[in-house]
Design a protein around this motif. Sequence first.
Motif, PDB file in Angstrom:
ATOM      1  N   ASN A   1     -25.831  17.680  -6.490  1.00  0.00           N
ATOM      2  CA  ASN A   1     -26.173  19.093  -6.289  1.00  0.00           C
ATOM      3  C   ASN A   1     -25.282  20.046  -7.092  1.00  0.00           C
ATOM      4  N   ASP A   2     -23.977  19.764  -7.120  1.00  0.00           N
ATOM      5  CA  ASP A   2     -23.065  20.673  -7.828  1.00  0.00           C
ATOM      6  C   ASP A   2     -23.307  20.627  -9.331  1.00  0.00           C
ATOM      7  N   PHE A   3     -23.533  19.412  -9.817  1.00  0.00           N
ATOM      8  CA  PHE A   3     -23.814  19.257 -11.248  1.00  0.00           C
ATOM      9  C   PHE A   3     -25.091  20.016 -11.597  1.00  0.00           C
ATOM     10  N   TYR A   4     -26.118  19.860 -10.762  1.00  0.00           N
ATOM     11  CA  TYR A   4     -27.388  20.554 -11.020  1.00  0.00           C
ATOM     12  C   TYR A   4     -27.138  22.059 -11.116  1.00  0.00           C
ATOM     13  N   LYS A   5     -26.369  22.561 -10.161  1.00  0.00           N
ATOM     14  CA  LYS A   5     -26.111  24.008 -10.130  1.00  0.00           C
ATOM     15  C   LYS A   5     -25.347  24.454 -11.370  1.00  0.00           C
ATOM     16  N   LYS A   6     -24.342  23.667 -11.743  1.00  0.00           N
ATOM     17  CA  LYS A   6     -23.557  24.046 -12.937  1.00  0.00           C
ATOM     18  C   LYS A   6     -24.459  24.140 -14.163  1.00  0.00           C
ATOM     19  N   VAL A   7     -25.330  23.150 -14.331  1.00  0.00           N
ATOM     20  CA  VAL A   7     -26.161  23.117 -15.536  1.00  0.00           C
ATOM     21  C   VAL A   7     -27.253  24.178 -15.484  1.00  0.00           C
ATOM     22  N   PHE A   8     -28.015  24.189 -14.397  1.00  0.00           N
ATOM     23  CA  PHE A   8     -29.271  24.951 -14.399  1.00  0.00           C
ATOM     24  C   PHE A   8     -29.173  26.332 -13.753  1.00  0.00           C
ATOM     25  N   VAL A   9     -28.073  26.603 -13.074  1.00  0.00           N
ATOM     26  CA  VAL A   9     -27.913  27.951 -12.528  1.00  0.00           C
ATOM     27  C   VAL A   9     -26.829  28.681 -13.322  1.00  0.00           C
ATOM     28  N   ASP A  10     -25.710  27.967 -13.560  1.00  0.00           N
ATOM     29  CA  ASP A  10     -24.590  28.632 -14.240  1.00  0.00           C
ATOM     30  C   ASP A  10     -24.630  28.464 -15.753  1.00  0.00           C
ATOM     31  N   ALA A  11     -25.517  27.617 -16.263  1.00  0.00           N
ATOM     32  CA  ALA A  11     -25.585  27.308 -17.700  1.00  0.00           C
ATOM     33  C   ALA A  11     -24.188  26.967 -18.245  1.00  0.00           C
ATOM     34  N   ASP A  12     -23.527  26.060 -17.547  1.00  0.00           N
ATOM     35  CA  ASP A  12     -22.155  25.679 -17.877  1.00  0.00           C
ATOM     36  C   ASP A  12     -22.158  24.631 -19.003  1.00  0.00           C
ATOM     37  N   MET A  13     -21.579  25.019 -20.152  1.00  0.00           N
ATOM     38  CA  MET A  13     -21.596  24.145 -21.347  1.00  0.00           C
ATOM     39  C   MET A  13     -20.915  22.800 -21.110  1.00  0.00           C
ATOM     40  N   SER A  14     -19.789  22.835 -20.357  1.00  0.00           N
ATOM     41  CA  SER A  14     -19.068  21.567 -20.222  1.00  0.00           C
ATOM     42  C   SER A  14     -19.848  20.606 -19.332  1.00  0.00           C
ATOM     43  N   ALA A  15     -20.642  21.123 -18.401  1.00  0.00           N
ATOM     44  CA  ALA A  15     -21.475  20.216 -17.592  1.00  0.00           C
ATOM     45  C   ALA A  15     -22.636  19.677 -18.443  1.00  0.00           C
ATOM     46  N   MET A  16     -23.085  20.484 -19.384  1.00  0.00           N
ATOM     47  CA  MET A  16     -24.206  20.024 -20.217  1.00  0.00           C
ATOM     48  C   MET A  16     -23.783  18.905 -21.157  1.00  0.00           C
ATOM     49  N   ASN A  17     -22.677  19.136 -21.835  1.00  0.00           N
ATOM     50  CA  ASN A  17     -22.203  18.117 -22.771  1.00  0.00           C
ATOM     51  C   ASN A  17     -21.158  17.266 -22.067  1.00  0.00           C
ATOM     52  N   SER A  18     -21.638  16.408 -21.148  1.00  0.00           N
ATOM     53  CA  SER A  18     -20.701  15.665 -20.296  1.00  0.00           C
ATOM     54  C   SER A  18     -21.170  14.227 -20.120  1.00  0.00           C
ATOM     55  N   PRO A  19     -20.243  13.354 -19.701  1.00  0.00           N
ATOM     56  CA  PRO A  19     -20.632  11.955 -19.430  1.00  0.00           C
ATOM     57  C   PRO A  19     -21.760  11.869 -18.393  1.00  0.00           C
ATOM     58  N   THR A  20     -21.776  12.782 -17.416  1.00  0.00           N
ATOM     59  CA  THR A  20     -22.841  12.749 -16.396  1.00  0.00           C
ATOM     60  C   THR A  20     -24.190  13.040 -17.056  1.00  0.00           C
ATOM     61  N   MET A  21     -24.212  14.027 -17.944  1.00  0.00           N
ATOM     62  CA  MET A  21     -25.472  14.357 -18.616  1.00  0.00           C
ATOM     63  C   MET A  21     -25.948  13.171 -19.470  1.00  0.00           C
ATOM     64  N   ILE A  22     -25.000  12.449 -20.033  1.00  0.00           N
ATOM     65  CA  ILE A  22     -25.373  11.269 -20.827  1.00  0.00           C
ATOM     66  C   ILE A  22     -26.074  10.240 -19.926  1.00  0.00           C
ATOM     67  N   LYS A  23     -25.560  10.090 -18.718  1.00  0.00           N
ATOM     68  CA  LYS A  23     -26.196   9.155 -17.758  1.00  0.00           C
ATOM     69  C   LYS A  23     -27.611   9.616 -17.416  1.00  0.00           C
ATOM     70  N   VAL A  24     -27.778  10.942 -17.284  1.00  0.00           N
ATOM     71  CA  VAL A  24     -29.101  11.493 -16.961  1.00  0.00           C
ATOM     72  C   VAL A  24     -30.082  11.154 -18.100  1.00  0.00           C
ATOM     73  N   PHE A  25     -29.633  11.366 -19.321  1.00  0.00           N
ATOM     74  CA  PHE A  25     -30.505  11.048 -20.461  1.00  0.00           C
ATOM     75  C   PHE A  25     -30.770   9.535 -20.555  1.00  0.00           C
ATOM     76  N   ASP A  26     -29.763   8.729 -20.183  1.00  0.00           N
ATOM     77  CA  ASP A  26     -29.991   7.271 -20.177  1.00  0.00           C
ATOM     78  C   ASP A  26     -31.146   6.915 -19.235  1.00  0.00           C
ATOM     79  N   GLN A  27     -31.139   7.551 -18.058  1.00  0.00           N
ATOM     80  CA  GLN A  27     -32.217   7.254 -17.097  1.00  0.00           C
ATOM     81  C   GLN A  27     -33.565   7.744 -17.638  1.00  0.00           C
TER      82      GLN A  27
END
Length: 426
Positions: free
Chosen positions: A214-240
């Motif tokens: 939930n926090d990651f989602y909020k950082k990316v899609f509500v706060d448009a946080d660059m570091s959450a976008m270009n992050s290891p977690t985002m890489i996992k999302v794209f892997d899926q």
Amino acid sequence: MLNQTVKTLAGFVVSAGLFSGAAFAGGHGAQAEVLHWWTSGGEAAALKVLKDDFAKNGGEWKDMPVAGGGGDAAMQTLKARVVAGDPPTAAQIKGPSIQAWDDEGVVGPPYHVDEVAKAENWDSLLSSQVANHMKCDGFTKYCAAPVNIHRIDWFWANKKVLDANGISMPTSWDEFNAAARKLQSAGIIPLAHGSQPWQDATVFEAVALGIGGNDFYKKVFVDADMSAMNSPTMIKVFDQMRTLKGFTDEGSPGRDWNVATGMVMEGKAAFQIMGDWAKGEFTNAGMKPGIDFYCLPTPSDHGYLYNVDSFIFYSMDGQSKIKGQKLLGSLMMGKNFQKVFNLYKGSIPARLDVPMDEFDMCAKGSASDLNYSAMTGGLQPSFAHGMTLSLATKGAIQDVVTEHFNSNMSSKEAAKRMADAVQDTL
Ligand code: BGC
């Protein structure tokens, strides 16, 4: 957060029904040209409820459908009409785009529908979060009316296909991947998908909510946080996402969402990841949850991606059109309308006081999950359906998601490109 934390759907007592459209009914001479993108079977059946109500109250409806799931095409047409100084009487539109149009000075003052909202006390019928999405003039006046709450993060599945293959509804993404591999080796298309940018984005946000949390989602899609976008977690999302791509069939690119739903209905495919307008297609075909199909939220930590369908009322000249706007607003917020419309549409009422007893298990689950996730931080606005971020930022993310999905781009590259593209829009 949402007022629904206290005003539960079950327990919230309001003075609704005293008004229910009564103040603005009897709309002889009311006219409305209504722009929308509800052209699938289930969508059209739901919209007919509004058309019929409008006609019953003496209104003259002019239909302005712009086909294309997710509404991207409708938004282009709408923009052209408004820029040309000829907006439709009412237009289906959502989220921050409502306030963006108000900033252009084309919505009000005066905000005619606010009169209806005051007389019918909409503030007491809606959660403050939903109400705010409908307000202009610094969130003080209603300029739009909500008709529902759609949930995005859903799995839909053909029961027969799952049962025959000994598969139960997955409660983790790993479980889903294992089930999909099993189906694939049995010769069944695991995931019915139409690869259009908005559908790729719809799947992507469900995966991001589940894998990132939930926090990651909020950082990316509500706060448009660059570091959450270009992050290891985002890489996992794209892997899926890459893994999911492997579960789709060759006919996927460009396919309409309701055609994909049809594949699940027919048993050609097992699952679809789609908002609950997909349920409108199942029910429109007479299929029942738990008997013919399954519904279950995609795996996440009690997350809930919400998407409120609403209609904006632009500044209008001419008494018959203003009458049309007021009548439409009043009808849309009617207690019975919100029940009947949503039974067809697959969503749940935006009004807090509509009894849920006639709704099916998917809708009941959605209503109670919404309340729970509102209390625990999981309730988040859908980016793919325009409930958060500017259209430009949304478009930048969507472009990268769809490019990654339809190419061999690495997950690392996609995450970096997303951050770069978003940066350019801020
Ligand atoms: C809308 C739904 C619609 C779906 C498919 C979503 O953005 O909120 O009402 O059914 O797109 O067109």
